[in-house]
Design a protein around this motif. Structure first.
Motif, PDB file in Angstrom:
ATOM      1  N   THR A 138      55.855  30.398  40.407  1.00 53.82           N
ATOM      2  CA  THR A 138      56.215  31.098  38.902  1.00 53.82           C
ATOM      3  C   THR A 138      55.335  30.782  38.117  1.00 53.82           C
ATOM      4  O   THR A 138      54.801  31.770  37.517  1.00 53.82           O
ATOM      5  CB  THR A 138      57.313  30.198  38.708  1.00 53.82           C
ATOM      6  N   GLU A 139      54.107  30.002  38.157  1.00 58.80           N
ATOM      7  CA  GLU A 139      53.064  29.925  37.422  1.00 58.80           C
ATOM      8  C   GLU A 139      52.178  30.737  38.072  1.00 58.80           C
ATOM      9  O   GLU A 139      51.381  31.499  37.213  1.00 58.80           O
ATOM     10  CB  GLU A 139      52.519  28.450  37.588  1.00 58.80           C
ATOM     11  N   ASN A 140      52.271  30.925  39.244  1.00 58.64           N
ATOM     12  CA  ASN A 140      51.210  31.996  39.673  1.00 58.64           C
ATOM     13  C   ASN A 140      51.492  33.233  39.145  1.00 58.64           C
ATOM     14  O   ASN A 140      50.567  34.311  38.567  1.00 58.64           O
ATOM     15  CB  ASN A 140      51.079  32.050  41.214  1.00 58.64           C
ATOM     16  N   ILE A 141      52.843  33.623  39.047  1.00 58.99           N
ATOM     17  CA  ILE A 141      53.642  35.069  38.671  1.00 58.99           C
ATOM     18  C   ILE A 141      53.227  35.225  37.421  1.00 58.99           C
ATOM     19  O   ILE A 141      52.475  36.224  37.016  1.00 58.99           O
ATOM     20  CB  ILE A 141      54.867  35.172  39.082  1.00 58.99           C
ATOM     21  N   PHE A 144      49.369  36.093  36.862  1.00 61.46           N
ATOM     22  CA  PHE A 144      49.194  37.312  37.441  1.00 61.46           C
ATOM     23  C   PHE A 144      49.703  38.458  36.337  1.00 61.46           C
ATOM     24  O   PHE A 144      49.106  39.544  36.184  1.00 61.46           O
ATOM     25  CB  PHE A 144      49.704  37.713  38.744  1.00 61.46           C
ATOM     26  N   GLU A 145      50.964  38.141  35.707  1.00 63.35           N
ATOM     27  CA  GLU A 145      51.354  38.993  34.697  1.00 63.35           C
ATOM     28  C   GLU A 145      50.547  39.156  33.418  1.00 63.35           C
ATOM     29  O   GLU A 145      50.139  40.100  32.846  1.00 63.35           O
ATOM     30  CB  GLU A 145      52.968  38.633  34.259  1.00 63.35           C
ATOM     31  N   LYS A 146      49.957  37.962  33.250  1.00 57.79           N
ATOM     32  CA  LYS A 146      49.081  37.766  32.015  1.00 57.79           C
ATOM     33  C   LYS A 146      47.796  38.781  32.201  1.00 57.79           C
ATOM     34  O   LYS A 146      47.113  39.389  31.631  1.00 57.79           O
ATOM     35  CB  LYS A 146      48.607  36.266  31.734  1.00 57.79           C
ATOM     36  N   GLU A 150      46.246  42.009  30.356  1.00 54.21           N
ATOM     37  CA  GLU A 150      44.726  42.019  29.886  1.00 54.21           C
ATOM     38  C   GLU A 150      44.272  43.083  30.466  1.00 54.21           C
ATOM     39  O   GLU A 150      43.537  43.802  29.605  1.00 54.21           O
ATOM     40  CB  GLU A 150      44.158  40.620  30.066  1.00 54.21           C
ATOM     41  N   CYS A 151      44.281  43.393  31.854  1.00 57.33           N
ATOM     42  CA  CYS A 151      43.555  44.355  32.424  1.00 57.33           C
ATOM     43  C   CYS A 151      44.190  45.926  31.963  1.00 57.33           C
ATOM     44  O   CYS A 151      43.556  46.808  31.853  1.00 57.33           O
ATOM     45  CB  CYS A 151      43.686  44.409  33.873  1.00 57.33           C
ATOM     46  N   SER A 152      45.572  46.004  31.596  1.00 58.45           N
ATOM     47  CA  SER A 152      46.187  47.109  31.098  1.00 58.45           C
ATOM     48  C   SER A 152      45.452  47.352  29.781  1.00 58.45           C
ATOM     49  O   SER A 152      45.135  48.590  29.516  1.00 58.45           O
ATOM     50  CB  SER A 152      47.757  46.900  30.976  1.00 58.45           C
ATOM     51  N   ILE A 153      45.429  46.490  29.132  1.00 58.75           N
ATOM     52  CA  ILE A 153      44.993  46.647  27.705  1.00 58.75           C
ATOM     53  C   ILE A 153      43.404  46.907  27.829  1.00 58.75           C
ATOM     54  O   ILE A 153      43.028  48.053  27.141  1.00 58.75           O
ATOM     55  CB  ILE A 153      45.091  45.313  26.866  1.00 58.75           C
TER      56      ILE A 153
END
Length: 174
Positions: A138-141, A144-146, A150-153
């Motif tokens: 869950t922490e890894n997910i 990765f979402e964060k 950041e990559c999307s921004i």
């Protein structure tokens, strides 16, 4: 020459009956002679059954005290959610698991129910390990979402910068 002695049918039946009675008498006599010094295995049956019932009652009393430990350890593991457990919580859970495994290990009872406690401890350990794996995944997910956000921004900013450069270049060339 000697005459052959024959027996009638009635005499043959009496002779057979006599031999059977002699066989039973010999068996009874030899049985009494050889088995006179042996103790009956059934004479201690009542004492053994009373002892086993007392042992089961003692085990039931000991087991009542372990129910609290089993329930508290399970509820501590079950309360864990998606986040990693705190070190003191993890330590308490591991102590509880070890206590369950060693609860009746030094007990001299012959009750087979005491063999269940190490198995319960193994189950609790597996359940706790599964909870820790779930929390790490869950922490890894979340990480990765964060990173994706950041990559999307960053991608959108780069895209807008490229668009502005292209429009600036088109404006210069015209």
């Amino acid at each position: 020459m000697q005459g052959q002695i024959t027996l009638s049918k009635k005499e043959k039946h009496y002779q057979f009956l006599y031999l059977i009675l002699m066989l039973f008498a010999a068996i009874i006599f030899l049985g009494i002679l050889f088995l006179k010094g042996f103790e009956s295995p059934f004479s201690d049956e009542d004492v053994i059954s009373i002892q086993s019932l007392e042992e089961k009652a003692k085990f039931d009393q000991k087991q009542k005290f372990t129910f609290k430990l089993l329930d508290s350890t399970f509820s501590q593991i079950d309360r864990l959610k998606d986040e990693a457990p705190q070190p003191f919580v993890e330590n308490n859970i591991m102590n509880g698991i070890n206590d369950v495994a060693n609860q009746l290990a030094n007990d001299n009872t012959t009750d087979i129910r005491k063999d269940a406690y190490p198995q319960i401890a193994k189950f609790y350990k597996m359940y706790f390990d599964d909870k820790k794996v779930i929390s790490s995944k869950t922490e890894n997910i979340k990480s990765f979402e964060k990173q994706f956000e950041e990559c999307s921004i960053g991608f959108k900013e780069k895209k807008s910068q490229l668009f502005q450069r292209e429009t600036a270049l088109k404006a210069r060339t015209q």
